[in-house]
Every structure is written in structure tokens, then in C-alpha cells.
Write an enzyme that holds these catalytic residues in place. Structure first.
Site, mmCIF file in Angstrom:
data_model
loop_
_atom_site.group_PDB
_atom_site.id
_atom_site.type_symbol
_atom_site.label_atom_id
_atom_site.label_comp_id
_atom_site.label_asym_id
_atom_site.label_seq_id
_atom_site.Cartn_x
_atom_site.Cartn_y
_atom_site.Cartn_z
ATOM 1 N N ALA A 14 44.549 33.295 36.158
ATOM 2 C CA ALA A 14 44.181 32.076 35.437
ATOM 3 C C ALA A 14 43.646 30.921 36.518
ATOM 4 O O ALA A 14 43.433 29.953 36.327
ATOM 5 C CB ALA A 14 45.407 31.533 34.684
ATOM 6 N N SER A 141 35.790 45.794 29.714
ATOM 7 C CA SER A 141 34.466 45.347 30.287
ATOM 8 C C SER A 141 33.352 46.159 29.614
ATOM 9 O O SER A 141 33.907 47.284 28.961
ATOM 10 C CB SER A 141 34.400 45.510 31.588
ATOM 11 N N TYR A 166 36.011 50.989 39.202
ATOM 12 C CA TYR A 166 35.866 49.868 38.364
ATOM 13 C C TYR A 166 35.921 50.415 36.957
ATOM 14 O O TYR A 166 36.691 49.778 36.049
ATOM 15 C CB TYR A 166 34.823 48.904 38.767
HETATM 16 N N1 LIG Z 1 32.802 37.692 34.780
HETATM 17 C C1 LIG Z 1 32.261 39.098 34.008
HETATM 18 O O1 LIG Z 1 31.117 39.046 33.697
HETATM 19 C C2 LIG Z 1 33.278 39.905 33.559
HETATM 20 C C3 LIG Z 1 32.703 41.029 32.685
HETATM 21 C C4 LIG Z 1 33.396 42.078 32.389
HETATM 22 C C5 LIG Z 1 34.892 42.120 32.383
HETATM 23 N N2 LIG Z 1 35.406 40.913 33.419
HETATM 24 C C6 LIG Z 1 36.738 40.993 33.368
HETATM 25 O O2 LIG Z 1 37.222 39.673 33.060
HETATM 26 C C7 LIG Z 1 38.509 39.495 33.970
HETATM 27 C C8 LIG Z 1 38.108 37.876 34.518
HETATM 28 O O3 LIG Z 1 37.088 38.267 35.575
HETATM 29 P P1 LIG Z 1 36.683 36.787 35.890
HETATM 30 O O4 LIG Z 1 35.264 37.065 35.938
HETATM 31 O O5 LIG Z 1 36.982 35.686 35.407
HETATM 32 O O6 LIG Z 1 36.757 37.030 37.675
HETATM 33 P P2 LIG Z 1 37.179 36.077 38.636
HETATM 34 O O7 LIG Z 1 36.330 34.635 38.656
HETATM 35 O O8 LIG Z 1 36.990 36.765 40.002
HETATM 36 O O9 LIG Z 1 38.670 36.003 38.521
HETATM 37 C C9 LIG Z 1 39.662 36.851 38.507
HETATM 38 C C10 LIG Z 1 41.205 36.346 38.555
HETATM 39 O O10 LIG Z 1 41.936 37.454 38.816
HETATM 40 C C11 LIG Z 1 42.767 37.244 39.707
HETATM 41 N N3 LIG Z 1 43.359 38.330 40.569
HETATM 42 C C12 LIG Z 1 42.487 39.033 41.217
HETATM 43 N N4 LIG Z 1 43.194 40.065 41.892
HETATM 44 C C13 LIG Z 1 44.567 39.698 41.808
HETATM 45 C C14 LIG Z 1 45.512 40.371 42.067
HETATM 46 N N5 LIG Z 1 45.717 41.398 42.917
HETATM 47 N N6 LIG Z 1 46.754 39.675 41.900
HETATM 48 C C15 LIG Z 1 46.801 38.656 41.060
HETATM 49 N N7 LIG Z 1 45.502 38.145 40.570
HETATM 50 C C16 LIG Z 1 44.554 38.649 40.942
HETATM 51 C C17 LIG Z 1 42.100 36.123 40.676
HETATM 52 O O11 LIG Z 1 43.198 35.343 41.844
HETATM 53 P P3 LIG Z 1 42.631 35.121 43.368
HETATM 54 O O12 LIG Z 1 41.987 33.763 43.092
HETATM 55 O O13 LIG Z 1 43.872 34.858 43.886
HETATM 56 O O14 LIG Z 1 41.758 36.172 43.632
HETATM 57 C C18 LIG Z 1 41.536 35.239 39.664
HETATM 58 O O15 LIG Z 1 42.352 34.090 39.133
HETATM 59 C C19 LIG Z 1 38.398 40.389 34.725
HETATM 60 O O16 LIG Z 1 39.526 41.680 34.505
HETATM 61 C C20 LIG Z 1 37.373 41.150 34.957
HETATM 62 O O17 LIG Z 1 37.266 42.693 35.179
HETATM 63 C C21 LIG Z 1 34.375 40.038 33.882
#
Ligand SMILES: NC(=O)c1ccc[n+]([C@@H]2O[C@H](COP(=O)([O-])OP(=O)(O)OC[C@H]3O[C@@H](n4cnc5c(N)ncnc54)[C@H](OP(=O)(O)O)[C@@H]3O)[C@@H](O)[C@H]2O)c1
Length: 275
Positions: A14, A141, A166
Site C-alpha cells: 500500500a 494481471s 511474472y
Molecule cells: N500497474 C499495472 O499496470 C499492473 C498491471 C497488472 C497487474 N498489476 C499488479 O498490481 C499490483 C500493484 O502494482 P503497482 O502497479 O501498484 O506496482 P508498484 O507501484 O510498483 O507498487 C507495488 C507495491 O508492492 C510493494 N512490494 C513490492 N515487493 C514487495 C515485497 N517484497 N514485500 C513487500 N512489499 C512489496 C511495493 O513496496 P516497495 O515500495 O517497498 O517496493 C509497493 O508498495 C501488483 O501485484 C501488480 O502485479 C499492475
């Protein structure tokens, strides 16, 4: 969104991107939100923002790439609340260019995106079963459609491809959501388990993963100008799955536009190719 007053949610990942928007929206709607991430400073900034807007939040730090930390996180959740009404398994990493491993030796994307959340959900099941109409939402995803579960090389030790790992992890999250519902129904746990994906949301997911290298990064840069939407728009399918009275058990929600890249939330395609 259904009123969240008196209810408690845990949102993983978050501190950034979609999870940050989801946590803020739930808090605005009256939920007490346990916001999880690795970065204490960003977590505490988010808590202050939520509190300033009149909401209630607590930050819990843990690295999902360590099963010991996941166990500790679950213990902290148990200290913070005696029941959990909503668990959003949102945190994720995408297409890391080099193979990395978790503290327990698992390939990093499978380990963080799926195994960490699987363990967390299992640890929290007793709290969820005490929740009011409890729900679990898993972030999958569009990439699940290109995924397979590589049982012969689950940890990508023989060959590692960033996108392939992924896709496998996101397919695993979708299968987990569907199977959790089946097991809850069979055992009478009373959970609603479903899944969501943001389409293509402009977050730091690419910057935190492939950066400027690899196919997913190239595709991202090519498609972003016309086929992406904001993190706020990308959060809507998750919020729908988590709070709407129209969301269904074992449902899967994403944007309704071209190839589910952007647009308002709706049921989306489940394409399960296990091998
Ligand atoms: N953005 C898209 O277009 C998209 C599309 C399909 C699916 N998704 C999915 O949506 C979800 C959110 O993605 P997002 O786009 O919001 O990504 P993001 O902006 O990179 O945010 C990811 C979050 O996950 C946390 N995280 C990553 N690795 C972690 C770990 N080892 N332990 C604890 N926390 C961790 C990050 O914390 P840190 O700040 O500490 O790294 C950050 O809070 C993901 O599951 C992603 O696969 C996103």
C-alpha cells in the site's frame, strides 16, 4: 462502495501505486486500514495523510520475500485486530531482469507475488473467518493469459525469462483466488474470494522491475500514450472486487476497454492454461 465503518482491511503493497490508492479510498469510506509495505517512511506518510483526511490507518512493515517476515506480519495483524474483514493481496514485482531469490530461496516473482501472499492468507485465515462478510482479493494481471505453471522448473532455475516468471506468478494468483473460494465453500469458511487486475495503470511497476530493459518495458513504453490509465483508475477493479455488492465469489474484475487495458471495472476473461 459498501460502507466500511467498523470494518478492518489489510492492503499489501500500500506504499505505492494501485495499493496506495486502494488504501486511501477504503479509509475515506470508513474502513480501518492496515497498510503494509517495506518502506517505513512512505508507510507512515500515508498513515498521516489518511488520518489528516479523517480516516484510520496503521502501518505494518514486512518484506513478503521472506516467509519469516510474513509470519511476523501476520502476528502483528493479530495484535492490531481480533478480526479481519478484507485482505487485499496487492503487492507485487514485475519482470526483474536478472533471476533473484527470496530469503527462502524461491524465485523472487513467484516468491513475492504468490508464495508470500499464499502464506499470509493461510496465517490470517482464522482472523478472516471471524470477519464480517470477509473477502480476499488477489491481484492478478492480463499477463496471466500468457502464463503457465512450469511444474518442471517452477523456480526458473534451469532457465529464467523475466516475463515468463511474472506471468506464472500472476496465473498462480488467479488460480489461488478461484481455489480459495472452492475450499471455503467446501469447508464452510464463509469467505468471498475473488481477483482483480488494473489493466495498464501508470505506476512504478515497470521502473521497479525491468526499468528500461526487456520486452515488457518496451511494450509498456509503446502502449502507454494511448492504452494506459492512471493508478486511481487502475484501482477501481480492486475496489469493486473488495467492496461492491455486485462482485461475485470467484469473480475476476478488470477494466472493460480494449484488451482490458483501461476503462471502468467489469468482469474480465479468465484464461487458465496450467501447462
Ligand atoms: N500497474 C499495472 O499496470 C499492473 C498491471 C497488472 C497487474 N498489476 C499488479 O498490481 C499490483 C500493484 O502494482 P503497482 O502497479 O501498484 O506496482 P508498484 O507501484 O510498483 O507498487 C507495488 C507495491 O508492492 C510493494 N512490494 C513490492 N515487493 C514487495 C515485497 N517484497 N514485500 C513487500 N512489499 C512489496 C511495493 O513496496 P516497495 O515500495 O517497498 O517496493 C509497493 O508498495 C501488483 O501485484 C501488480 O502485479 C499492475
Amino acid at each position: 462502495m459498501a460502507d466500511g465503518k467498523g470494518r478492518t482491511a489489510l492492503v499489501t503493497g500500500a506504499t505505492d501505486g494501485v495499493g496506495r490508492v486502494v488504501a486511501g479510498a477504503l479509509a475515506k469510506d470508513g474502513w480501518r486500514v492496515l497498510v503494509h509495505g517495506r518502506d517505513r517512511q512512505r508507510g507512515e506518510t500515508l498513515v498521516r495523510e489518511i488520518e489528516k483526511a479523517g480516516g484510520s490507518a496503521t502501518f505494518l512493515a514486512a518484506d513478503l520475500a521472506s516467509l519469516a517476515e510474513v509470519r511476523r506480519l501476520a502476528a502483528e495483524v493479530r495484535k492490531a485486530t481480533d478480526r479481519l474483514d478484507l485482505l487485499i493481496n496487492n503487492a507485487g514485482v514485475m519482470a526483474l531482469p536478472q533471476r533473484q531469490t527470496t530469503a527462502d530461496g524461491f524465485e523472487m516473482q513467484l516468491g513475492t507475488n504468490y508464495l508470500g501472499h499464499y502464506a499470509l492468507t493461510a496465517h490470517l485465515l482464522p482472523l478472516l473467518r471471524r470477519g464480517h462478510q470477509p473477502r480476499v482479493v488477489n491481484l492478478s494481471s492480463l499477463a496471466h493469459r500468457s502464463g503457465a505453471i512450469h511444474f518442471d522448473d517452477l523456480q526458473s532455475t534451469r532457465s529464467y525469462a523475466p516475463g515468463k516468471a511474472y506471468c506464472q506468478s500472476k496465473l498462480a494468483m488467479l488460480i489461488f483466488a478461484l481455489e480459495l473460494q472452492r475450499r471455503s465453500d467446501a469447508a464452510g469458511w464463509g469467505l468471498m474470494s475473488n481477483a482483480a487486475h488494473p489493466g495498464f495503470a501508470r505506476t512504478d511497476l515497470i521502473a521497479n522491475g525491468p526499468g528500461n530493459s526487456g520486452l515488457l518495458s518496451y511494450l509498456g513504453r509503446a502502449l502507454q500514450p494511448f492504452a494506459s490509465h492512471s493508478a486511481a483508475a487502475g484501482a477501481l477493479p480492486t475496489l469493486f472486487a473488495a467492496t461492491s455488492s455486485a462482485a461475485k465469489a470467484a469473480g475476476y474484475y478488470g477494466p472493460n476497454g480494449f484488451y482490458e487495458m483501461k476503462g471502468p471495472p467489469s468482469p474480465v476473461i479468465v484464461q487458465l492454461a496450467l501447462f
